[in-house]
Scaffold this motif. Structure first.
Motif, PDB file in Angstrom:
ATOM      1  N   ASN A   1       9.262  -1.226   7.818  1.00 41.58           N
ATOM      2  CA  ASN A   1       8.925  -1.048   6.403  1.00 41.58           C
ATOM      3  C   ASN A   1       9.087   0.447   6.157  1.00 41.58           C
ATOM      4  O   ASN A   1       8.201   1.230   6.466  1.00 41.58           O
ATOM      5  N   CYS A   2      10.266   0.845   5.656  1.00 41.71           N
ATOM      6  CA  CYS A   2      10.505   2.283   5.467  1.00 41.71           C
ATOM      7  C   CYS A   2      11.580   2.485   4.411  1.00 41.71           C
ATOM      8  O   CYS A   2      12.055   1.533   3.785  1.00 41.71           O
ATOM      9  N   GLY A   3      11.964   3.714   4.205  1.00 42.19           N
ATOM     10  CA  GLY A   3      13.062   4.038   3.307  1.00 42.19           C
ATOM     11  C   GLY A   3      12.668   4.071   1.838  1.00 42.19           C
ATOM     12  O   GLY A   3      13.534   4.029   0.969  1.00 42.19           O
ATOM     13  N   TRP A   4      11.375   4.165   1.558  1.00 39.24           N
ATOM     14  CA  TRP A   4      10.947   4.178   0.155  1.00 39.24           C
ATOM     15  C   TRP A   4      11.235   5.513  -0.509  1.00 39.24           C
ATOM     16  O   TRP A   4      11.116   5.649  -1.731  1.00 39.24           O
ATOM     17  N   GLY A   5      11.593   6.510   0.288  1.00 39.53           N
ATOM     18  CA  GLY A   5      11.973   7.796  -0.283  1.00 39.53           C
ATOM     19  C   GLY A   5      10.847   8.402  -1.090  1.00 39.53           C
ATOM     20  O   GLY A   5       9.705   8.459  -0.653  1.00 39.53           O
ATOM     21  N   THR A   6      11.189   8.812  -2.319  1.00 42.69           N
ATOM     22  CA  THR A   6      10.189   9.487  -3.142  1.00 42.69           C
ATOM     23  C   THR A   6       9.311   8.502  -3.903  1.00 42.69           C
ATOM     24  O   THR A   6       8.462   8.915  -4.676  1.00 42.69           O
ATOM     25  N   GLY A   7       9.518   7.193  -3.692  1.00 47.27           N
ATOM     26  CA  GLY A   7       8.837   6.222  -4.543  1.00 47.27           C
ATOM     27  C   GLY A   7       8.001   5.205  -3.809  1.00 47.27           C
ATOM     28  O   GLY A   7       7.894   4.066  -4.249  1.00 47.27           O
ATOM     29  N   GLY A   8       7.398   5.581  -2.708  1.00 49.36           N
ATOM     30  CA  GLY A   8       6.678   4.609  -1.886  1.00 49.36           C
ATOM     31  C   GLY A   8       5.360   4.158  -2.451  1.00 49.36           C
ATOM     32  O   GLY A   8       4.955   3.013  -2.252  1.00 49.36           O
ATOM     33  N   PHE A   9       4.678   5.030  -3.183  1.00 45.93           N
ATOM     34  CA  PHE A   9       3.328   4.691  -3.636  1.00 45.93           C
ATOM     35  C   PHE A   9       3.333   3.458  -4.542  1.00 45.93           C
ATOM     36  O   PHE A   9       2.550   2.535  -4.371  1.00 45.93           O
ATOM     37  N   LYS A  10       4.266   3.456  -5.505  1.00 41.29           N
ATOM     38  CA  LYS A  10       4.311   2.351  -6.458  1.00 41.29           C
ATOM     39  C   LYS A  10       4.599   1.025  -5.777  1.00 41.29           C
ATOM     40  O   LYS A  10       4.345  -0.033  -6.335  1.00 41.29           O
ATOM     41  N   ALA A  11       5.155   1.081  -4.567  1.00 41.81           N
ATOM     42  CA  ALA A  11       5.626  -0.128  -3.894  1.00 41.81           C
ATOM     43  C   ALA A  11       4.643  -0.644  -2.848  1.00 41.81           C
ATOM     44  O   ALA A  11       4.938  -1.626  -2.171  1.00 41.81           O
ATOM     45  N   ILE A  12       3.489   0.000  -2.719  1.00 37.00           N
ATOM     46  CA  ILE A  12       2.575  -0.348  -1.625  1.00 37.00           C
ATOM     47  C   ILE A  12       2.218  -1.838  -1.593  1.00 37.00           C
ATOM     48  O   ILE A  12       2.366  -2.491  -0.553  1.00 37.00           O
ATOM     49  N   PRO A  13       1.761  -2.435  -2.706  1.00 35.22           N
ATOM     50  CA  PRO A  13       1.376  -3.846  -2.606  1.00 35.22           C
ATOM     51  C   PRO A  13       2.553  -4.750  -2.203  1.00 35.22           C
ATOM     52  O   PRO A  13       2.389  -5.643  -1.368  1.00 35.22           O
ATOM     53  N   ALA A  14       3.735  -4.506  -2.782  1.00 33.40           N
ATOM     54  CA  ALA A  14       4.883  -5.353  -2.455  1.00 33.40           C
ATOM     55  C   ALA A  14       5.343  -5.114  -1.023  1.00 33.40           C
ATOM     56  O   ALA A  14       5.671  -6.058  -0.300  1.00 33.40           O
TER      57      ALA A  14
ATOM     58  N   GLY B   1      -1.020   4.391   6.391  1.00 34.71           N
ATOM     59  CA  GLY B   1      -0.870   4.724   4.974  1.00 34.71           C
ATOM     60  C   GLY B   1      -0.992   3.454   4.155  1.00 34.71           C
ATOM     61  O   GLY B   1      -1.387   2.400   4.660  1.00 34.71           O
ATOM     62  N   GLY B   2      -0.649   3.555   2.891  1.00 42.50           N
ATOM     63  CA  GLY B   2      -0.760   2.410   2.005  1.00 42.50           C
ATOM     64  C   GLY B   2      -0.003   1.198   2.517  1.00 42.50           C
ATOM     65  O   GLY B   2      -0.542   0.089   2.559  1.00 42.50           O
ATOM     66  N   HIS B   3       1.270   1.388   2.919  1.00 43.67           N
ATOM     67  CA  HIS B   3       2.076   0.245   3.337  1.00 43.67           C
ATOM     68  C   HIS B   3       1.522  -0.419   4.589  1.00 43.67           C
ATOM     69  O   HIS B   3       1.508  -1.651   4.696  1.00 43.67           O
ATOM     70  N   GLY B   4       1.065   0.374   5.555  1.00 38.89           N
ATOM     71  CA  GLY B   4       0.505  -0.194   6.782  1.00 38.89           C
ATOM     72  C   GLY B   4      -0.775  -0.957   6.503  1.00 38.89           C
ATOM     73  O   GLY B   4      -0.969  -2.086   6.983  1.00 38.89           O
ATOM     74  N   LEU B   5      -1.652  -0.361   5.703  1.00 33.47           N
ATOM     75  CA  LEU B   5      -2.931  -1.003   5.392  1.00 33.47           C
ATOM     76  C   LEU B   5      -2.724  -2.263   4.558  1.00 33.47           C
ATOM     77  O   LEU B   5      -3.377  -3.281   4.770  1.00 33.47           O
ATOM     78  N   ALA B   6      -1.777  -2.193   3.603  1.00 37.20           N
ATOM     79  CA  ALA B   6      -1.504  -3.369   2.774  1.00 37.20           C
ATOM     80  C   ALA B   6      -0.905  -4.487   3.625  1.00 37.20           C
ATOM     81  O   ALA B   6      -1.236  -5.666   3.442  1.00 37.20           O
TER      82      ALA B   6
ATOM     83  N   VAL C   1       5.880   4.202   8.683  1.00 30.39           N
ATOM     84  CA  VAL C   1       5.560   5.612   8.892  1.00 30.39           C
ATOM     85  C   VAL C   1       6.415   6.552   8.042  1.00 30.39           C
ATOM     86  O   VAL C   1       6.461   7.760   8.319  1.00 30.39           O
ATOM     87  N   ALA C   2       7.063   6.032   7.016  1.00 23.49           N
ATOM     88  CA  ALA C   2       7.760   6.854   6.021  1.00 23.49           C
ATOM     89  C   ALA C   2       8.645   7.927   6.672  1.00 23.49           C
ATOM     90  O   ALA C   2       9.575   7.604   7.402  1.00 23.49           O
ATOM     91  N   GLY C   3       8.345   9.189   6.426  1.00 28.90           N
ATOM     92  CA  GLY C   3       9.206  10.285   6.863  1.00 28.90           C
ATOM     93  C   GLY C   3       9.354  10.412   8.366  1.00 28.90           C
ATOM     94  O   GLY C   3      10.243  11.126   8.846  1.00 28.90           O
ATOM     95  N   HIS C   4       8.495   9.736   9.125  1.00 31.52           N
ATOM     96  CA  HIS C   4       8.594   9.803  10.583  1.00 31.52           C
ATOM     97  C   HIS C   4       9.226   8.541  11.167  1.00 31.52           C
ATOM     98  O   HIS C   4       9.122   8.284  12.368  1.00 31.52           O
TER      99      HIS C   4
ATOM    100  N   GLY D   1      -1.207  10.871   4.770  1.00 28.17           N
ATOM    101  CA  GLY D   1       0.200  11.258   4.671  1.00 28.17           C
ATOM    102  C   GLY D   1       0.664  11.166   3.230  1.00 28.17           C
ATOM    103  O   GLY D   1      -0.003  11.681   2.320  1.00 28.17           O
ATOM    104  N   ASN D   2       1.784  10.473   3.032  1.00 27.89           N
ATOM    105  CA  ASN D   2       2.347  10.420   1.685  1.00 27.89           C
ATOM    106  C   ASN D   2       1.461   9.654   0.703  1.00 27.89           C
ATOM    107  O   ASN D   2       1.538   9.892  -0.506  1.00 27.89           O
ATOM    108  N   THR D   3       0.621   8.743   1.220  1.00 27.55           N
ATOM    109  CA  THR D   3      -0.264   7.996   0.321  1.00 27.55           C
ATOM    110  C   THR D   3      -1.204   8.940  -0.427  1.00 27.55           C
ATOM    111  O   THR D   3      -1.558   8.693  -1.576  1.00 27.55           O
ATOM    112  N   GLY D   4      -1.579  10.039   0.230  1.00 31.01           N
ATOM    113  CA  GLY D   4      -2.452  11.010  -0.428  1.00 31.01           C
ATOM    114  C   GLY D   4      -1.706  12.199  -1.004  1.00 31.01           C
ATOM    115  O   GLY D   4      -2.323  13.175  -1.442  1.00 31.01           O
ATOM    116  N   ARG D   5      -0.381  12.151  -1.016  1.00 29.54           N
ATOM    117  CA  ARG D   5       0.404  13.320  -1.412  1.00 29.54           C
ATOM    118  C   ARG D   5       1.349  13.052  -2.574  1.00 29.54           C
ATOM    119  O   ARG D   5       2.156  13.901  -2.939  1.00 29.54           O
TER     120      ARG D   5
END
Lengths: 416, 92
Positions: A361-374, A40-45, A237-240, A70-74
Motif C-alpha cells: 500500500n504505497c505510492g500515494w505521493g502528495t495525496g495520501g491523507f485523503k485516501a486513508i480510509p480507502a 500511519g493512517g494507511h497501516g492503522l486503517a 510506509v509511504a516515502g520509505h 510520519g506523513n499522517t501528521g505532516r
C-alpha cells in the motif's frame, strides 16, 4: 474502553479521574496472522478494516516511531475526490464517503469539515483545463461546479481577484464535499478502534528485515524488538517504501521527495474554503485554531530529510503573500516536510508485491491523507480474501509492465 | 539551499539547476529482444536509497549542460561532482 459521549465528557470534566489511554500499549508477540509495517493512517486503517470487515483480529501494527508521526501528521489535512480518471474517482470517492461516516464509525471526532475545495484558474488555458476537469469529474459521478471570477471572489474574499492581480482570476471549480479533517484524530481514531477490536499497536519497533521461506514467500519480519512471524505482511510506509522493498529484494517505481507545509500564527476566521491556485501550486486553508495552513509543490530532488529546502518554502510563502495580500504580514509559526512516495503516473500502488505474502500500500505521493480510509479498506480486502477489490485492481504494480498506467499527473489538478 | 559546483560555471545556487534523477541507467536493447519486465525496469524502477545517491543534474539557468552528482539524500551533502560518462566514483 467505553465509548465517548457528552455524558462521559461531563463526568470526566467534573471528576478528577484521568481519561484512560485511547489504545493499548502492546508488546510484540512471536506470531500474528497479519503484520502491518507502518503505523500511519494507511497501516492503522488496514488493521481496523481487517478486524471490522473481515474478523481478522490477530494483527500487529509495527511503527518505528510513534503512530501518526510520519506523513499522517505532516500533511495539510485536505480531503477531496476531484479526480479525472474513472479509476481514480472510484478510489478517492470511496475514501471520501468513508470519511463522511468516520466520526460515527470510529466513535472519534475526526473534525471533518466539508467546507469545499476550490481550484482557481489564472489564464485562458488554465480555464480550459478546469472546464475539462470539472466535466470529467462530474461524468465520474462526483460533485463539481464551475465558478465564475465573481463566485471565486465571493467564496474567498481575501484572494486577489482584482484586474491588476499578478495572477488574474479567470474562474475555477469547486468540489463542495471536499474540505479538511483533523489528521491526528484520523490516526488516533483508527488506532483506538483497532485496538478495541484486539489489534496490537506496537510503537518504537523498527522493521529491519523481511523473512522469507525457501519458496520465497514472506514469513515474517525481523525488528528492533525481535523476530515476528506472520502469515501475511503489509507494507504501508509511504516515502520509505523502497527501503522495505530493498529488504524484500524487489524494486518499486517510487522516488522519495520532501513535501513541505507551514502554518502561520492563528488569526480570526478569514477563509472558509480550501483554495488551490493552479498558477502557483499554492494550497491554503485555515485550521480550526485559526492558523493559515500553506502547502505547495514538491521539493525538486530525492530527499529523506524531513525538513524541506528553502527555495520551495520561499515559493509557497511568496505565492501566499502575492495571492492573499492580507496574509503577507502574518508570521509563520512552523514549517516542516514529509517524505512522500512519488510514482511516475501519480497513482498509488495497491495489492500484491513480487514476494508472495507481502502486500503493498504505497505510492500515494502528495495525496495520501485523503485516501486513508480507502487505502485501508482495499488493502484489508486483498489480504483477507486473497483477491484484489475491483476498485483496487487497476492500481496493481503490474500496470508498469502492462503499460496500463493511470496518469493523474496532468489530470488531477496537482503535480504529485 | 544547495550550493552546487557546476563543472563549467563553478558554484551556483540550486535554483539554477534541475535534478534529472538516477544516473547510470543503460537503455536495454535491441528493442525486439527486450521483455516487458526489463522495459518496465528501465522506464520506471528506480534506486531510491536513503543515503548516497548517484544522480544527473542540468545547469538549466547556466551553461545548460548535464553532469553527475553523488549526494546524500538525508543530509543533502554533495560528495562528488563528475562528468557524464564517467564511472560511479567510490564515496564514503
Amino acid at each position: 474502553m467505553g465509548g465517548y459521549s457528552a455524558l462521559g465528557l461531563l463526568r470526566h470534566g467534573l471528576g478528577a479521574k484521568a481519561w484512560p489511554p485511547a489504545w493499548r500499549e502492546a508488546s510484540p508477540r512471536e506470531r500474528y496472522r497479519v503484520v502491518i509495517i507502518g503505523g500511519g493512517g494507511h497501516g492503522l486503517a488496514t488493521a481496523y478494516y481487517l478486524a471490522r470487515n473481515h474478523g481478522i483480529r490477530d494483527v500487529a501494527v509495527l511503527e518505528k516511531g510513534w503512530i501518526g508521526g510520519g506523513n499522517t501528521g505532516r500533511n495539510t489535512t485536505i480531503v477531496r475526490s476531484n479526480y479525472y480518471y474513472p479509476e481514480s474517482a472510484a478510489l478517492y470517492d470511496l475514501s471520501l464517503k468513508l470519511y463522511e461516516g468516520l466520526s460515527r464509525e470510529l466513535d472519534y471526532n475526526i473534525m471533518l469539515s466539508q467546507r469545499g475545495m476550490m481550484t482557481v484558474a489564472h489564464s485562458r488555458h488554465e480555464l480550459d483545463m478546469v472546464r475539462r476537469w470539472a466535466g470529467a469529474i462530474r461524468a465520474n459521478g462526483i460533485d463539481s461546479e464551475l465558478l465564475s471570477p465573481v463566485e471565486v471572489a465571493r467564496l474567498a474574499p481575501l484572494f486577489d481577484t482584482s484586474p491588476q492581480a499578478r495572477y488574474p482570476v479567470w474562474g475555477g471549480f469547486i468540489q463542495r464535499r471536499g474540505g479538511t479533517a483533523r489528521h491526528d484524530a484520523v490516526a488516533w481514531g483508527y488506532a483506538r478502534a483497532a485496538s478495541t477490536l484486539g489489534v496490537d499497536i506496537i510503537q518504537n519497533c523498527e522493521v529491519t528485515a523481511i523473512r522469507r521461506d525457501p519458496t520465497g514467500r514472506a514469513t515474517g519480519v525481523g525488528t528492533s524488538r525481535g523476530e515476528i512471524a506472520a502469515d501475511s505482511v503489509v507494507m504501508a510506509v509511504a516515502g520509505h517504501s523502497t527501503a522495505v522493498a530493498d529488504m524484500a529484494g524487489f524494486r518499486l517505481p517510487v522516488t522519495s521527495y520532501a513535501l513541505q507545509a507551514m502554518v502561520s500564527e492563528p488569526v480570526k476566521p478569514v477563509l472558509d474554503v480550501v483554495v488551490l491556485s493552479l498558477a502557483t501550486g499554492l494550497y491554503v486553508s485555515q485550521s480550526d485554531k485559526g492558523e493559515m495552513v500553506l502547502g505547495g509543490a514538491l521539493d525538486l530532488y530525492n530527499s529523506y530529510g524531513q525538513r524541506g529546502n528553502l527555495p520551495t518554502a520561499i515559493n509557497v510563502a511568496g505565492a501566499a503573500a502575492e495571492q492573499f495580500p492580507a496574509l503577507g504580514r502574518l508570521r509563520m509559526l512552523r514549517q516542516w516536510a514529509g517524505i512522500v512516495d512519488v510514482v511516475q503516473d501519480s497513482s498509488p500502488i495497491l495489492g500484491e508485491s513480487p514476494v508472495p505474502g507481502l502486500y503493498i500500500n504505497c505510492g500515494w505521493g502528495t495525496g495520501g491523507f485523503k485516501a486513508i480510509p480507502a487505502g485501508g479498506w482495499l488493502t484489508a480486502h486483498h489480504v483477507a480474501t486473497g483477491h484484489s477489490h475491483a476498485i483496487a485492481t487497476p492500481f496493481s504494480l503490474r500496470r508498469f509492465t502492462t503499460g496500463a498506467l493511470i496518469d493523474e499527473a496532468a489530470a488531477a489538478g496537482i503535480a504529485h | 539551499m544547495l550550493l552546487i559546483s557546476c563543472p563549467h560555471c563553478g558554484p551556483r545556487d540550486e535554483v539554477e539547476f534541475r535534478c534529472g534523477g538516477e544516473a547510470h541507467l543503460t537503455r536495454p536493447g535491441p528493442p525486439d529482444t527486450v521483455s516487458d519486465d526489463i522495459w518496465a525496469g528501465y522506464l520506471f524502477m528506480r534506486r531510491n536509497p536513503r543515503g548516497l545517491h548517484y544522480e544527473r543534474w542540468l545547469h538549466a539557468a547556466g551553461c545548460r549542460t548535464w553532469f553527475n552528482v553523488a549526494r546524500d539524500t538525508v543530509t543533502h551533502e554533495i560528495k562528488v561532482v563528475y562528468a557524464m560518462g564517467q564511472p560511479r566514483p567510490e564515496c564514503t
